[in-house]
Design a protein around this motif. Structure first.
Motif, PDB file in Angstrom:
ATOM      1  N   ALA A  61      37.967  19.242  45.894  1.00 25.56           N
ATOM      2  CA  ALA A  61      37.152  19.869  44.846  1.00 25.56           C
ATOM      3  C   ALA A  61      36.505  21.155  45.361  1.00 25.56           C
ATOM      4  O   ALA A  61      36.419  22.149  44.635  1.00 25.56           O
ATOM      5  CB  ALA A  61      36.082  18.897  44.368  1.00 25.56           C
ATOM      6  N   LEU A  62      36.051  21.151  46.614  1.00 28.51           N
ATOM      7  CA  LEU A  62      35.474  22.351  47.213  1.00 28.51           C
ATOM      8  C   LEU A  62      36.520  23.451  47.308  1.00 28.51           C
ATOM      9  O   LEU A  62      36.272  24.609  46.930  1.00 28.51           O
ATOM     10  CB  LEU A  62      34.928  22.018  48.605  1.00 28.51           C
ATOM     11  CG  LEU A  62      34.463  23.199  49.468  1.00 28.51           C
ATOM     12  CD1 LEU A  62      33.387  24.009  48.754  1.00 28.51           C
ATOM     13  CD2 LEU A  62      33.954  22.693  50.817  1.00 28.51           C
ATOM     14  N   PHE A  63      37.705  23.109  47.782  1.00 23.17           N
ATOM     15  CA  PHE A  63      38.767  24.106  47.932  1.00 23.17           C
ATOM     16  C   PHE A  63      39.213  24.621  46.564  1.00 23.17           C
ATOM     17  O   PHE A  63      39.493  25.814  46.397  1.00 23.17           O
ATOM     18  CB  PHE A  63      39.949  23.493  48.672  1.00 23.17           C
ATOM     19  CG  PHE A  63      40.943  24.521  49.160  1.00 23.17           C
ATOM     20  CD1 PHE A  63      40.594  25.438  50.129  1.00 23.17           C
ATOM     21  CD2 PHE A  63      42.233  24.561  48.647  1.00 23.17           C
ATOM     22  CE1 PHE A  63      41.505  26.381  50.589  1.00 23.17           C
ATOM     23  CE2 PHE A  63      43.145  25.497  49.092  1.00 23.17           C
ATOM     24  CZ  PHE A  63      42.780  26.415  50.073  1.00 23.17           C
ATOM     25  N   ALA A  64      39.261  23.728  45.583  1.00 20.15           N
ATOM     26  CA  ALA A  64      39.632  24.145  44.226  1.00 20.15           C
ATOM     27  C   ALA A  64      38.630  25.155  43.679  1.00 20.15           C
ATOM     28  O   ALA A  64      39.011  26.130  43.013  1.00 20.15           O
ATOM     29  CB  ALA A  64      39.716  22.933  43.306  1.00 20.15           C
ATOM     30  N   SER A  65      37.352  24.952  43.952  1.00 16.66           N
ATOM     31  CA  SER A  65      36.337  25.899  43.493  1.00 16.66           C
ATOM     32  C   SER A  65      36.517  27.250  44.159  1.00 16.66           C
ATOM     33  O   SER A  65      36.319  28.293  43.524  1.00 16.66           O
ATOM     34  CB  SER A  65      34.936  25.345  43.797  1.00 16.66           C
ATOM     35  OG  SER A  65      34.658  24.215  43.006  1.00 16.66           O
ATOM     36  N   LEU A  66      36.917  27.239  45.432  1.00 10.57           N
ATOM     37  CA  LEU A  66      37.176  28.495  46.128  1.00 10.57           C
ATOM     38  C   LEU A  66      38.381  29.204  45.516  1.00 10.57           C
ATOM     39  O   LEU A  66      38.389  30.433  45.393  1.00 10.57           O
ATOM     40  CB  LEU A  66      37.430  28.239  47.614  1.00 10.57           C
ATOM     41  CG  LEU A  66      36.251  27.698  48.427  1.00 10.57           C
ATOM     42  CD1 LEU A  66      36.653  27.536  49.892  1.00 10.57           C
ATOM     43  CD2 LEU A  66      35.037  28.594  48.311  1.00 10.57           C
ATOM     44  N   ILE A  67      39.404  28.445  45.144  1.00 11.51           N
ATOM     45  CA  ILE A  67      40.584  29.031  44.507  1.00 11.51           C
ATOM     46  C   ILE A  67      40.193  29.733  43.216  1.00 11.51           C
ATOM     47  O   ILE A  67      40.574  30.884  42.967  1.00 11.51           O
ATOM     48  CB  ILE A  67      41.643  27.946  44.222  1.00 11.51           C
ATOM     49  CG1 ILE A  67      42.268  27.449  45.531  1.00 11.51           C
ATOM     50  CG2 ILE A  67      42.733  28.486  43.285  1.00 11.51           C
ATOM     51  CD1 ILE A  67      43.237  26.290  45.338  1.00 11.51           C
ATOM     52  N   VAL A  68      39.432  29.045  42.366  1.00  9.02           N
ATOM     53  CA  VAL A  68      39.028  29.623  41.084  1.00  9.02           C
ATOM     54  C   VAL A  68      38.193  30.880  41.312  1.00  9.02           C
ATOM     55  O   VAL A  68      38.416  31.921  40.666  1.00  9.02           O
ATOM     56  CB  VAL A  68      38.234  28.597  40.255  1.00  9.02           C
ATOM     57  CG1 VAL A  68      37.625  29.254  39.019  1.00  9.02           C
ATOM     58  CG2 VAL A  68      39.140  27.437  39.839  1.00  9.02           C
ATOM     59  N   ALA A  69      37.246  30.807  42.240  1.00  6.98           N
ATOM     60  CA  ALA A  69      36.381  31.959  42.506  1.00  6.98           C
ATOM     61  C   ALA A  69      37.175  33.145  43.023  1.00  6.98           C
ATOM     62  O   ALA A  69      36.958  34.295  42.620  1.00  6.98           O
ATOM     63  CB  ALA A  69      35.296  31.571  43.506  1.00  6.98           C
ATOM     64  N   GLU A  70      38.122  32.883  43.929  1.00  5.29           N
ATOM     65  CA  GLU A  70      38.916  33.971  44.503  1.00  5.29           C
ATOM     66  C   GLU A  70      39.821  34.587  43.439  1.00  5.29           C
ATOM     67  O   GLU A  70      39.954  35.818  43.371  1.00  5.29           O
ATOM     68  CB  GLU A  70      39.757  33.446  45.657  1.00  5.29           C
ATOM     69  CG  GLU A  70      40.632  34.489  46.332  1.00  5.29           C
ATOM     70  CD  GLU A  70      39.843  35.628  46.969  1.00  5.29           C
ATOM     71  OE1 GLU A  70      40.459  36.654  47.299  1.00  5.29           O
ATOM     72  OE2 GLU A  70      38.612  35.490  47.125  1.00  5.29           O
ATOM     73  N   CYS A  71      40.451  33.773  42.623  1.00  6.32           N
ATOM     74  CA  CYS A  71      41.337  34.307  41.584  1.00  6.32           C
ATOM     75  C   CYS A  71      40.552  35.101  40.538  1.00  6.32           C
ATOM     76  O   CYS A  71      41.025  36.133  40.054  1.00  6.32           O
ATOM     77  CB  CYS A  71      42.116  33.174  40.919  1.00  6.32           C
ATOM     78  SG  CYS A  71      43.390  32.451  41.985  1.00  6.32           S
ATOM     79  N   GLU A  72      39.349  34.637  40.212  1.00  8.60           N
ATOM     80  CA  GLU A  72      38.518  35.391  39.274  1.00  8.60           C
ATOM     81  C   GLU A  72      38.122  36.733  39.862  1.00  8.60           C
ATOM     82  O   GLU A  72      38.078  37.750  39.166  1.00  8.60           O
ATOM     83  CB  GLU A  72      37.273  34.573  38.907  1.00  8.60           C
ATOM     84  CG  GLU A  72      37.553  33.393  37.999  1.00  8.60           C
ATOM     85  CD  GLU A  72      36.315  32.586  37.685  1.00  8.60           C
ATOM     86  OE1 GLU A  72      35.275  32.829  38.341  1.00  8.60           O
ATOM     87  OE2 GLU A  72      36.373  31.716  36.803  1.00  8.60           O
TER      88      GLU A  72
END
Length: 212
Positions: free
Chosen positions: A65-76
């Motif tokens: 879940a932490l890594f997924a949040s980083l993915i979303v933040a980076e892609c945004e």
């Protein structure tokens, strides 16, 4: 489904804004980049960020879940740095500028390392790979296809499906450059990037030029 702070499950708190959470995000980023996904523990993230494990788990129920949040933040962040082309700049120039920004997103070594981590973990965590694709590459394709539809409406281009046209354009302007970067086989210069873009742009426009 992987929960993220951007899309929390019912009953899950949203990540708080502020210095403490920024510290957590920076610490997690650095550890994932330095050690990879598998070797990074939530305990290590909490220690590096200077927060308790209870605080970390309150907002990120798992390492995924932490890594997924980083993915979303980076892609945004990447989408924010990749503005929509504007026809007012002229068709060729608008596509040229979009291509430059798009290619430069591959050159940042941090982003290359991030993609490597996702690729390495895609077999064990396919949802992470899907999240990255939908939030990053697929979002870019959707935005470009909208611009191409505008250009078609203005009778500047002719093509079939706008999504496929967007994919073809991106493939043409990037060529093998992202692969060479990921493999560490080429140090790109602005001249090399511009040559690749111009060659791809010329080929794309030739294939989509409306009939007189």
């Amino acid at each position: 489904m992987i929960e993220t702070t951007a899309h929390p499950a019912p009953g899950q708190p949203s990540a708080p804004a502020g210095r403490k959470m920024d510290t957590v995000i920076r610490a997690a980023w650095q550890l994932f980049l330095d050690q990879g996904f598998s070797a990074t523990s939530m305990e290590a993230v909490a220690k590096a960020a200077g927060v308790s494990k209870a605080t970390l788990y309150a907002y990120f129920p798992s390492k995924e879940a932490l890594f997924a949040s980083l993915i979303v933040a980076e892609c945004e962040s990447l989408q924010h740095d990749l503005p929509m082309p504007k026809l007012s700049a002229g068709l060729s120039q608008a596509l040229r500028e979009f291509a430059k920004q798009y290619l430069h997103s591959f050159i940042d070594r941090k982003d290359v390392a991030f993609v490597r981590i996702i690729a390495n973990e895609s077999g064990r965590f396919p949802a992470l790979a899907r999240l990255f694709y939908e939030s990053g590459p697929e979002a870019t394709i959707r935005r470009l296809s909208q611009f191409l539809e505008e250009a078609r409406a203005a009778k500047l281009l002719e093509f079939g499906d706008s999504t496929e046209a967007a994919k073809q354009f991106l493939s043409l302007v990037r060529g093998e450059l992202p692969l060479l970067i990921v493999l560490g086989l080429n140090d790109l210069t602005d001249e090399i990037i511009e040559q690749e873009i111009e060659a791809g742009l010329k080929f794309f426009l030739k294939g989509c030029q409306p009939c007189a």
